[in-house]
Design a protein around this motif. Structure first.
Motif, PDB file in Angstrom:
ATOM      1  N   GLN A 225      -5.425  -7.086  -2.161  1.00 18.00           N
ATOM      2  CA  GLN A 225      -4.119  -7.199  -1.520  1.00 18.00           C
ATOM      3  C   GLN A 225      -2.986  -7.126  -2.542  1.00 18.00           C
ATOM      4  O   GLN A 225      -1.947  -6.487  -2.293  1.00 18.00           O
ATOM      5  CB  GLN A 225      -4.032  -8.517  -0.747  1.00 18.00           C
ATOM      6  N   CYS A 228      -2.155  -3.569  -3.515  1.00 19.90           N
ATOM      7  CA  CYS A 228      -1.747  -2.637  -2.463  1.00 19.90           C
ATOM      8  C   CYS A 228      -0.266  -2.283  -2.563  1.00 19.90           C
ATOM      9  O   CYS A 228       0.546  -3.033  -3.089  1.00 19.90           O
ATOM     10  CB  CYS A 228      -2.036  -3.218  -1.083  1.00 19.90           C
ATOM     11  N   GLU A 229       0.050  -1.140  -1.993  1.00 20.16           N
ATOM     12  CA  GLU A 229       1.417  -0.622  -2.014  1.00 20.16           C
ATOM     13  C   GLU A 229       2.400  -1.583  -1.355  1.00 20.16           C
ATOM     14  O   GLU A 229       3.548  -1.707  -1.776  1.00 20.16           O
ATOM     15  CB  GLU A 229       1.427   0.732  -1.299  1.00 20.16           C
ATOM     16  N   LYS A 230       1.956  -2.293  -0.310  1.00 26.89           N
ATOM     17  CA  LYS A 230       2.859  -3.177   0.435  1.00 26.89           C
ATOM     18  C   LYS A 230       3.183  -4.463  -0.312  1.00 26.89           C
ATOM     19  O   LYS A 230       4.062  -5.220   0.103  1.00 26.89           O
ATOM     20  CB  LYS A 230       2.262  -3.505   1.802  1.00 26.89           C
ATOM     21  N   ARG A 235      -0.776   2.738  -3.821  1.00 28.47           N
ATOM     22  CA  ARG A 235      -2.007   3.303  -3.281  1.00 28.47           C
ATOM     23  C   ARG A 235      -2.970   3.640  -4.411  1.00 28.47           C
ATOM     24  O   ARG A 235      -4.165   3.361  -4.337  1.00 28.47           O
ATOM     25  CB  ARG A 235      -1.687   4.562  -2.470  1.00 28.47           C
ATOM     26  N   ALA A 238      -4.487   0.464  -5.972  1.00 32.57           N
ATOM     27  CA  ALA A 238      -5.455  -0.161  -5.066  1.00 32.57           C
ATOM     28  C   ALA A 238      -6.750   0.639  -5.026  1.00 32.57           C
ATOM     29  O   ALA A 238      -7.848   0.068  -5.076  1.00 32.57           O
ATOM     30  CB  ALA A 238      -4.854  -0.278  -3.661  1.00 32.57           C
ATOM     31  N   TYR A 239      -6.635   1.965  -4.923  1.00 28.49           N
ATOM     32  CA  TYR A 239      -7.835   2.809  -4.916  1.00 28.49           C
ATOM     33  C   TYR A 239      -8.594   2.670  -6.222  1.00 28.49           C
ATOM     34  O   TYR A 239      -9.828   2.609  -6.233  1.00 28.49           O
ATOM     35  CB  TYR A 239      -7.443   4.272  -4.702  1.00 28.49           C
ATOM     36  N   ALA A 262      -9.718  -0.349   0.824  1.00 23.56           N
ATOM     37  CA  ALA A 262      -8.504   0.225   0.229  1.00 23.56           C
ATOM     38  C   ALA A 262      -7.918   1.305   1.130  1.00 23.56           C
ATOM     39  O   ALA A 262      -6.690   1.393   1.294  1.00 23.56           O
ATOM     40  CB  ALA A 262      -8.815   0.799  -1.156  1.00 23.56           C
ATOM     41  N   GLU A 265      -6.157  -0.376   4.080  1.00 21.44           N
ATOM     42  CA  GLU A 265      -4.877  -0.995   3.732  1.00 21.44           C
ATOM     43  C   GLU A 265      -3.761   0.024   3.567  1.00 21.44           C
ATOM     44  O   GLU A 265      -2.583  -0.354   3.542  1.00 21.44           O
ATOM     45  CB  GLU A 265      -5.014  -1.818   2.443  1.00 21.44           C
ATOM     46  N   HIS A 266      -4.097   1.295   3.460  1.00 23.57           N
ATOM     47  CA  HIS A 266      -3.080   2.334   3.259  1.00 23.57           C
ATOM     48  C   HIS A 266      -3.125   3.404   4.342  1.00 23.57           C
ATOM     49  O   HIS A 266      -2.746   4.549   4.114  1.00 23.57           O
ATOM     50  CB  HIS A 266      -3.245   2.958   1.868  1.00 23.57           C
TER      51      HIS A 266
END
Length: 372
Positions: A225, A228-230, A235, A238-239, A262, A265-266
């Motif tokens: 989390q 993640c981008e948010k 992205r 996270a990847y 991942a 989440e995107h």
């Protein structure tokens, strides 16, 4: 611009509904219950929607029995004993800490207390007061504060930060009481996300977890989390985190499923790409997750988390038979992603389950042809 996106979303929704209304071989439609064309999940022995357990992703009868006892009697000692007998480095201890904290938080929300009224979750306060050196109680209290922050305050607001700072201190206290236990540090991962730890601070925290439980799936999901981008990453980050975890996963580890989380989440809010769920990136992540659950220990408590997410992607990808295979294993419990993101997890799960059944039968499947 916002109006334009709303119009695009409405057009896409209309297209999806049109596709679902078509009834032909290989196409799936949702019809009213009792309709001659309706596929009935009950034919496969699935639980009714109102019977689905939204508290946990999979069965843990010991936990359910103790939770019931604690909430009925408001005596914390059953929870204390259960955690004391649960392996510190394992996934189940982390899940049980979350469950006890969540139960106390929900009780408090339902009974906030007032003049002459005892607030909900009082058993956790008594636990901390009567057994201040108990590591299990300290971990549950830290997680309780984290859940309270996310549920009752807005990230970035003063009250959110105050609760999170208190949770951070509680994590430190829990860690001192059980130096080898990764759970207090896993709880702190959520604090790190909420308070916006720098990447250096986060990496230092992550190393403490790797020293204690390097293959802990729950810890990796919590750490994802942050990247993640948010939140505080992207992205790509996270990847990269998920793929690195999958690459170093030992045989039988569910870490091989991390790329699927991942991807989830995107997901694009409005998917304008045809066949996204059959794309290479999704297909590769799904195959990794399928391999993970097939090779993992049957009693791995994190299996249910992976299987629930697989149902989501397999249904979206119209891989009906594979979705049915997962449903036969996990049906009955829906306390996992992606269903818990919905206001009504049981209803959300039931829709995907009905789509899986309808797609399976539209392509020649039946209860008799489904492997048991």
């Amino acid at each position: 611009m916002e109006i334009l996106w709303v119009l695009i979303a409405l057009v896409m929704l209309g297209f999806v509904l049109l596709q679902l209304s078509r009834r032909r071989r290989g196409a799936v439609g949702l019809v009213e219950p009792g309709h001659p064309d309706a596929a009935d999940p009950a034919n496969y022995g699935f639980a009714r929607e109102e019977e689905l357990d939204i508290r946990m992703p999979g069965p843990d009868e010991d936990l359910l029995d103790v939770l019931d006892l604690v909430q009925r009697t408001q005596d914390y000692r059953g929870a204390q004993q259960l955690l004391a007998g649960t392996e510190a480095e394992g996934e189940r201890r982390w899940q049980r800490v979350q469950a006890f904290a969540g139960a106390a938080s929900l009780e408090l929300r339902q009974r906030p207390g007032g003049v002459g009224e005892t607030p909900g979750g009082q058993w956790l306060r008594v636990w901390r007061a009567e057994a201040p050196k108990d590591a299990g109680g300290a971990a549950v209290h830290a997680e309780f504060l984290v859940q309270q922050a996310w549920r009752t305050a807005t990230p970035g607001a003063d009250d959110f930060r105050i609760i999170m700072e208190e949770a951070k201190a509680a994590c430190g206290e829990a860690a001192l009481l059980a130096p080898g236990d990764p759970v207090p540090y896993i709880v702190e991962l959520s604090v790190a996300r909420g308070l916006g730890y720098s990447r250096e601070e986060f990496e230092q925290l992550w190393l403490k977890i790797l020293d204690r439980a390097p293959n802990h799936m729950g810890a990796h999901l919590a750490a994802l989390q942050y990247w993640c981008e948010k939140w505080h990453g992207s992205r790509e980050l996270a990847y990269s985190f998920a793929e690195a975890a999958a690459a170093r996963a030992p045989r039988g580890s569910l870490l091989a499923a991390m790329p699927l989380f991942a991807v989830f989440e995107h997901l694009p809010e409005v998917n304008l790409v045809s066949g996204f769920y059959q794309s290479e990136v999704v297909t590769k992540a799904v195959h990794g997750a399928l391999h993970a659950v097939h090779s993992a220990r049957p009693d791995d408590p994190m299996q249910a988390h992976v299987r629930h997410l697989l149902v989501f992607f397999l249904v979206r990808g119209e891989r009906w038979a594979e979705a049915m295979n997962q449903l036969m294993i996990i049906d009955g419990h829906v306390g996992a992603l992606p269903w818990t993101l919905s206001a009504d997890p049981a209803a959300e799960f039931a829709v995907y389950r009905a789509l899986a059944v309808a797609g399976y039968e539209a392509n020649g499947g039946s209860p008799a042809t489904l492997p048991r």
